[in-house]
Design a protein around this motif. Structure first.
Motif, PDB file in Angstrom:
ATOM      1  N   SER A   1     -19.221   3.949  39.951  1.00 35.96           N
ATOM      2  CA  SER A   1     -21.150   4.406  39.239  1.00 35.96           C
ATOM      3  C   SER A   1     -21.163   4.882  38.085  1.00 35.96           C
ATOM      4  N   ASP A   2     -21.258   6.169  38.764  1.00 36.14           N
ATOM      5  CA  ASP A   2     -21.641   6.829  38.076  1.00 36.14           C
ATOM      6  C   ASP A   2     -20.476   7.657  36.803  1.00 36.14           C
ATOM      7  N   GLY A   3     -21.287   8.154  35.450  1.00 34.44           N
ATOM      8  CA  GLY A   3     -20.487   8.176  33.929  1.00 34.44           C
ATOM      9  C   GLY A   3     -20.005   9.441  34.171  1.00 34.44           C
ATOM     10  N   ILE A   4     -19.250   9.839  34.063  1.00 30.89           N
ATOM     11  CA  ILE A   4     -18.791  11.310  33.322  1.00 30.89           C
ATOM     12  C   ILE A   4     -18.244  12.182  32.227  1.00 30.89           C
ATOM     13  N   ALA A   5     -18.934  12.975  31.722  1.00 34.38           N
ATOM     14  CA  ALA A   5     -18.296  13.434  30.035  1.00 34.38           C
ATOM     15  C   ALA A   5     -18.768  14.347  30.444  1.00 34.38           C
ATOM     16  N   LEU A   6     -17.234  14.972  28.711  1.00 35.67           N
ATOM     17  CA  LEU A   6     -17.421  16.386  28.756  1.00 35.67           C
ATOM     18  C   LEU A   6     -17.938  17.091  27.169  1.00 35.67           C
ATOM     19  N   PHE A   7     -18.949  17.573  26.990  1.00 38.50           N
ATOM     20  CA  PHE A   7     -18.921  17.849  25.601  1.00 38.50           C
ATOM     21  C   PHE A   7     -18.728  19.482  25.420  1.00 38.50           C
ATOM     22  N   ASP A   8     -19.174  19.781  24.628  1.00 39.07           N
ATOM     23  CA  ASP A   8     -18.863  20.597  23.502  1.00 39.07           C
ATOM     24  C   ASP A   8     -19.583  21.899  23.434  1.00 39.07           C
ATOM     25  N   ALA A   9     -19.807  22.922  22.531  1.00 34.42           N
ATOM     26  CA  ALA A   9     -20.668  23.400  22.462  1.00 34.42           C
ATOM     27  C   ALA A   9     -21.749  23.356  21.221  1.00 34.42           C
ATOM     28  N   ASP A  10     -21.500  21.815  20.791  1.00 31.00           N
ATOM     29  CA  ASP A  10     -22.342  21.409  20.201  1.00 31.00           C
ATOM     30  C   ASP A  10     -22.750  19.980  19.893  1.00 31.00           C
ATOM     31  N   GLY A  11     -22.379  19.889  20.845  1.00 28.83           N
ATOM     32  CA  GLY A  11     -23.222  18.246  21.754  1.00 28.83           C
ATOM     33  C   GLY A  11     -22.228  17.232  21.482  1.00 28.83           C
TER      34      GLY A  11
ATOM     35  N   GLY B   1     -22.207  28.894  33.497  1.00 30.42           N
ATOM     36  CA  GLY B   1     -21.861  28.557  34.682  1.00 30.42           C
ATOM     37  C   GLY B   1     -23.578  28.018  35.261  1.00 30.42           C
ATOM     38  N   GLY B   2     -23.893  27.312  34.483  1.00 32.33           N
ATOM     39  CA  GLY B   2     -25.307  27.206  35.117  1.00 32.33           C
ATOM     40  C   GLY B   2     -25.916  26.014  35.462  1.00 32.33           C
TER      41      GLY B   2
ATOM     42  N   GLU C   1     -30.488   9.782  34.466  1.00 33.59           N
ATOM     43  CA  GLU C   1     -30.681  10.607  35.370  1.00 33.59           C
ATOM     44  C   GLU C   1     -29.319  11.486  35.329  1.00 33.59           C
ATOM     45  N   ALA C   2     -29.419  12.417  34.722  1.00 31.12           N
ATOM     46  CA  ALA C   2     -28.185  13.227  34.070  1.00 31.12           C
ATOM     47  C   ALA C   2     -28.254  14.881  34.944  1.00 31.12           C
ATOM     48  N   THR C   3     -27.731  15.418  35.448  1.00 32.13           N
ATOM     49  CA  THR C   3     -26.605  16.444  35.979  1.00 32.13           C
ATOM     50  C   THR C   3     -26.373  17.243  35.216  1.00 32.13           C
ATOM     51  N   ALA C   4     -25.625  18.385  34.559  1.00 33.63           N
ATOM     52  CA  ALA C   4     -25.594  19.201  33.618  1.00 33.63           C
ATOM     53  C   ALA C   4     -25.166  20.368  33.976  1.00 33.63           C
ATOM     54  N   ALA C   5     -23.460  20.840  34.323  1.00 33.90           N
ATOM     55  CA  ALA C   5     -23.073  22.015  33.951  1.00 33.90           C
ATOM     56  C   ALA C   5     -22.613  22.593  32.673  1.00 33.90           C
ATOM     57  N   ASN C   6     -22.976  23.494  32.958  1.00 35.78           N
ATOM     58  CA  ASN C   6     -22.520  24.612  31.936  1.00 35.78           C
ATOM     59  C   ASN C   6     -20.972  25.064  32.140  1.00 35.78           C
ATOM     60  N   LEU C   7     -19.247  24.906  31.860  1.00 33.02           N
ATOM     61  CA  LEU C   7     -17.860  25.728  32.463  1.00 33.02           C
ATOM     62  C   LEU C   7     -17.116  24.943  30.988  1.00 33.02           C
ATOM     63  N   LEU C   8     -17.842  26.427  29.702  1.00 31.20           N
ATOM     64  CA  LEU C   8     -17.617  26.384  28.492  1.00 31.20           C
ATOM     65  C   LEU C   8     -16.773  27.770  28.674  1.00 31.20           C
TER      66      LEU C   8
ATOM     67  N   SER D   1      -9.491  25.919  31.786  1.00 33.62           N
ATOM     68  CA  SER D   1      -9.084  24.717  32.484  1.00 33.62           C
ATOM     69  C   SER D   1     -10.193  23.951  31.586  1.00 33.62           C
ATOM     70  N   VAL D   2     -11.349  23.902  31.837  1.00 34.33           N
ATOM     71  CA  VAL D   2     -12.323  22.565  31.358  1.00 34.33           C
ATOM     72  C   VAL D   2     -12.938  23.040  30.102  1.00 34.33           C
ATOM     73  N   GLU D   3     -13.629  24.537  29.939  1.00 34.79           N
ATOM     74  CA  GLU D   3     -13.799  24.638  28.440  1.00 34.79           C
ATOM     75  C   GLU D   3     -14.884  23.473  27.812  1.00 34.79           C
ATOM     76  N   ALA D   4     -16.016  22.703  28.557  1.00 30.43           N
ATOM     77  CA  ALA D   4     -16.486  22.594  28.434  1.00 30.43           C
ATOM     78  C   ALA D   4     -18.376  22.157  29.075  1.00 30.43           C
ATOM     79  N   VAL D   5     -19.233  21.044  28.640  1.00 28.87           N
ATOM     80  CA  VAL D   5     -20.192  21.335  29.291  1.00 28.87           C
ATOM     81  C   VAL D   5     -19.613  20.053  30.230  1.00 28.87           C
ATOM     82  N   VAL D   6     -19.895  19.791  31.417  1.00 33.37           N
ATOM     83  CA  VAL D   6     -19.551  18.674  32.563  1.00 33.37           C
ATOM     84  C   VAL D   6     -21.020  17.446  32.766  1.00 33.37           C
ATOM     85  N   VAL D   7     -21.227  16.806  31.858  1.00 34.52           N
ATOM     86  CA  VAL D   7     -22.594  16.200  32.665  1.00 34.52           C
ATOM     87  C   VAL D   7     -22.055  15.181  33.624  1.00 34.52           C
ATOM     88  N   ASN D   8     -23.207  14.042  34.619  1.00 34.17           N
ATOM     89  CA  ASN D   8     -22.574  13.273  35.714  1.00 34.17           C
ATOM     90  C   ASN D   8     -24.081  12.864  34.794  1.00 34.17           C
TER      91      ASN D   8
END
Length: 645
Positions: free
Chosen positions: A150-160, A209-210, A229-236, A240-247
């Motif tokens: 039910s939660d959404g997951i998205a990956l976006f790059d350094a440009d958003g 990593g923040g 409500e979103a929680t984002a982690a910087n895994l750029l 294996s990821v190279e993206a910002v992961v957002v829940n």
């Protein structure tokens, strides 16, 4: 020869393990017997080969496992055929093209070596397939988790720019995957929330990593706003990821329920404050009204003085009405409920409503032929309908339409989850809908607060809807409101269906007028001014009065003069124990024929506190005047009822 023996023996051991672990083998006992026979054949073949050393004997004990192998699973057959093919192939080649340097032993040894190599290659291939299958299963599991969450997951790059979005995000926003993918992660964010969201993401991108936590509104495809409500982690920097992961999580419903709870708690606090103020003001008004009434009945006042006194009485009565509305809001007003057909009440009110609304407003009443009864005070319910109708009239100065609907409705658990005050069961829903100017969100959040009004000064007290709110709560129901500027307002009132049948109203016997008292009354009242007024009013009408400032003192007076006391007149709420009801219980236990009249600045709900308390019979709601006091005391003394609690 030993090498051939060992290899064959190892094949039989593999067969045995295959039998034990094969999931498709249903009858293992015949297979185990086959293995035993295989060992016997092996031993016999080796013995024959050792004696004769003939190629036929070797082929015999190599071919026999082919007969035994079908008893095992597919893997066993494959291994057997593999070994035999290598060994027999070498022997056949040797027979056709005899090589002088190669003996049968050498051929079998080479065959065993080739078999070992093919076995190693096979195991490597099998292990790789196992790892690939495990990886594929792991990917399928994680994909199932993400796509069904039910939660959404998205990956976006350094440009958003969004590079991946789970199906839940599409469901949240009503958008397709193509509309979400490739867009900026901050697209459709509310302009009021956009600066804070940008600052948070900027901070996140600067911290490998923040993680950050955000809360903002996003526009749905249908134009409405949802809270995210979103929680984002910087895994750029993770290869294996190279993206910002957002829940992402849709918290619109949760925030709505929290807002309802806060609003309800605020109204509860205001209600408690209002009830306390009303109690104190009622004591003051009782003294004012009482002494003015005594002056008007006794003194020979000139015309101007009498006119001034009468204006004081009118002002006190107006103040009494305001206090009564405060008590209704705080749910401390005494109500007398009975099974009521609200459809019939609305039908009887409709003619009056048409006169109040005027010709410019069309009144439409929709009610079914049969509705469940509800437990309600008919006078109080009529006032609720009138308040809502008058409020709608003021919202339609240029005319419009007022619709009143009545339906029976079954409230289920799904509805309760979305409405903080609701509860499951059978209810009657009264809907009052107008086509007026409507209200904005700020006004809607304060609509039930006492003294809050959007009308011009002098046009309203701000207690109409507050009274409606408190009255419906006192009837064990709840009220919901929807409104938008320019789209009118809709109030929905839910009252629980009654389990009782309709009863005819009781009509008390007419009170005998002009009769003076000779009885003795025990007065328990904590307010000195009220106590003095009551004593004076009763004494003037012939009664003998013993006073007590609280419950303890009343018990002491009663112990000394119990044979003389005919009636207890007590305040329901006193600072020192016992309270009025507890005092009455103890005195009635000692003297069952003792009469009791209660009074209070709080108008306690008789349905929940004490069913025998009835206003005008054995209860006086402050403020009261001396005439009402004497009439109630006289009626109670003359009644045949001896039970007061």
């Amino acid at each position: 020869m030993p090498a051939v023996f060992l290899l064959t023996h190892r094949r039989l051991e593999n067969f045995r393990r295959s039998v034990q672990n094969c999931p498709t083998l249903k009858h293992k006992r015949p297979a185990e017997i086959g293995i035993l026979l295989g060992y016997l054949v092996l031993a016999a073949g080796l013995g024959l080969a050792a004696v004769v050393w003939r190629t036929d004997a070797l082929l015999f004990f190599l071919i026999i496992p082919v007969v035994v192998a079908p008893l095992f699973c597919q893997r066993a057959v494959f291994l057997t055929m593999e070994f035999i093919a290598i060994a027999v192939g070498g022997l056949v080649v040797h027979k056709i093209f005899p090589l002088p340097l190669l003996s049968v032993k050498t051929i079998l040894a080479v065959s065993a070596a080739l078999f070992a190599i093919t076995e190693i290659l096979y195991r490597l291939r099998t292990e790789r397939e196992r790892m690939e299958n495990a990886l594929r299963e792991s990917e399928q599991r994680f994909r199932a988790l993400i796509e069904n969450s039910s939660d959404g997951i998205a990956l976006f790059d350094a440009d958003g720019i969004v590079r991946y979005s789970s199906p839940a995000i599409s469901r949240m926003l009503g958008l397709s995957a193509n509309e979400v993918g490739g867009a900026n992660v901050l697209d459709r964010v509310h302009e009021e929330d956009l600066p804070a969201a940008r600052e948070k993401l900027k901070e996140l991108l600067a911290t490998p990593g923040g993680t950050v936590w955000l809360q903002f509104r996003k526009r749905h495809k249908n134009g409405s706003w949802i809270w995210i409500e979103a929680t984002a982690a910087n895994l750029l920097r993770e290869p294996s990821v190279e993206a910002v992961v957002v829940n992402f999580r849709d918290v619109t419903e949760r925030l709505s329920l929290e807002a309802q709870l806060r609003h309800s708690q605020k109204l509860e606090a205001v209600g408690r404050l209002s009830a306390g103020l009303a109690h104190d003001f009622n004591n003051v008004l009782t003294v004012i009204q009482g002494h003015v009434s005594l002056l008007l009945s006794r003194a020979k006042l000139d015309r101007d003085a009498r006119s001034s006194m009468e204006r004081v009485v009118l002002a006190a009565e107006r103040a009494t009405q305001l206090i009564s509305q405060l008590l209704a809001f705080s749910r401390k007003r005494l109500i007398q409920t009975r099974p009521l057909d609200v459809g019939e009440v609305i039908a009887n009110l409709s003619k009056m409503l048409r006169g109040l609304l005027g010709e410019a407003i069309e009144l439409q009443v929709n009610r079914p032929s049969r509705l469940p009864l509800v437990d309600a005070d008919i006078g109080v319910f009529e006032q609720v309908v009138l308040n809502l109708a008058l409020n709608a009239r003021d919202a339609m100065p240029k005319g419009g339409r007022l619709v009143i609907d009545l339906i029976a409705i079954e409230i289920d658990e799904a509805y309760v989850r979305h409405h903080q005050r609701a509860r499951p069961g059978q209810f009657v829903c009264l809907t009052v809908m107008d086509t007026g100017c409507g209200m904005d969100a700020a006004t809607l959040g304060r609509v039930f607060e006492p003294f809050f009004t959007t009308k011009a000064a002098g046009k309203g007290t701000g207690l109409g809807l507050a009274t409606v709110y408190g009255t419906i709560r006192q009837h064990q129901g709840w009220i919901e409101v929807e409104s938008e500027v320019g789209s009118g307002t809709t109030f929905r009132i839910f009252l629980p269906a009654s389990t009782r049948t309709a009863e005819p109203g009781a009509h008390p016997a007419p009170m005998e007028k002009g009769k003076l008292g000779t009885e003795t009354i025990l007065l328990a009242e904590d307010d000195p001014a009220v106590r003095e007024l009551v004593r004076e009013a009763l004494t003037v009408h012939g009664y003998r009065v013993f006073e007590a400032a609280d419950g303890r003192q009343a018990l002491e007076v009663y112990d000394q003069r119990r044979d003389q006391i005919d009636l207890l007149l007590t305040d329901l709420v006193m600072p020192a124990k016992p309270s009025g009801i507890e005092l009455a219980d103890r005195l009635k236990a000692a003297s069952p024929r003792l009469k009791v009249v209660y009074n209070s600045g709080y108008r306690v709900d008789a349905q929940t506190e004490n069913p025998s308390i009835r206003e005008g019979v054995n209860f006086l709601a402050k403020p009261f005047n001396p005439t009402a006091l004497v009439a109630t005391v006289r009626k109670c003394l003359d009644s045949d009822e001896t039970s007061s609690v």
